[in-house]
Design an enzyme around this catalytic site. Structure first.
Site, PDB file in Angstrom:
ATOM      1  CE  LYS A 176     -43.281 -50.413  15.644  1.00  0.00           C
ATOM      2  NZ  LYS A 176     -42.559 -51.638  15.547  1.00  0.00           N
ATOM      3  CB  SER A 231     -36.572 -56.794  18.764  1.00  0.00           C
ATOM      4  OG  SER A 231     -37.729 -56.593  19.535  1.00  0.00           O
ATOM      5  CB  THR A 274     -39.985 -51.357  16.911  1.00  0.00           C
ATOM      6  OG1 THR A 274     -40.087 -50.752  15.674  1.00  0.00           O
ATOM      7  CG2 THR A 274     -39.228 -50.508  17.844  1.00  0.00           C
ATOM      8  N   GLY A 290     -37.980 -41.659  18.276  1.00  0.00           N
ATOM      9  CA  GLY A 290     -38.221 -43.044  17.891  1.00  0.00           C
ATOM     10  C   GLY A 290     -38.361 -43.865  19.146  1.00  0.00           C
TER      11      GLY A 290
END
Length: 179
Positions: free
Chosen positions: A41, A132, A7, A53
């Protein structure tokens, strides 16, 4: 052991009435396999008054979200006190220390990044990104925030679209929550 990359999350506050957190839906196993494209998420918690989040291990993040919501209950919805309490527990509890996730939380007054090494960071800017593709999303949000009049939700969506065009661990299956 196979590493899961999961994510990108971005949060933007234009005003106390224009706050948004958005995340992509990709969960990647190793370097080559997308395990899930539509993971959610980002969520509203604590009576719909707090956005959260998370990036990192999905199971760890869900566990942390639940613990954070309990801390909000204990502290009467005070976001900063709940965040510090969670960070202290996360750092000191032997089992929790192994959890691998980062969280962004926001309410009408504050936006915070919470990490497992005891950090509770209130960003200097009215935007923050993790995960990421966090650096890509942050850069895009920075440009959009400072050089357009776009509302928070549009900035979040566009920042994630830009990140997904650069980062192989980020996709354009975007989930948005707003206050």
């Amino acid at each position: 052991m196979v590493e899961f990359r999961a994510t990108t999350i971005v949060a933007v506050r234009r005003s106390e009435d224009d706050i948004c957190i958005a995340g992509d839906g990709q969960v990647t196993m190793g370097e080559t396999a997308i395990m899930k494209a539509g993971a959610k998420k980002v969520q509203k918690i604590y009576k719909g008054g707090v956005l959260v989040g998370f990036a990192g291990s999905v199971a760890d993040a869900f566990s942390l979200r639940e613990k954070f919501e309990k801390k909000l209950e204990e502290h009467g919805g005070n976001l900063k006190r709940a965040a510090v309490a969670l960070a202290q527990e996360w750092r000191s509890d032997k089992a929790m220390r192994n959890l691998e996730a980062l969280m962004i939380v926001a309410d009408k007054e504050s936006m915070l990044l919470i990490s497992g090494n005891g950090e509770v960071i209130e960003p200097d800017e009215n935007f923050v990104a993790i995960g990421s593709g966090g650096n890509y999303a942050y850069s895009a949000a920075n440009a959009l925030y400072n050089h357009t009049d776009m509302p928070a939700e549009e900035i979040c969506r566009e920042a994630l679209k830009i990140a997904s065009s650069i980062c192989v661990y980020t996709n354009d299956h975007i989930t948005v929550e707003k206050l």
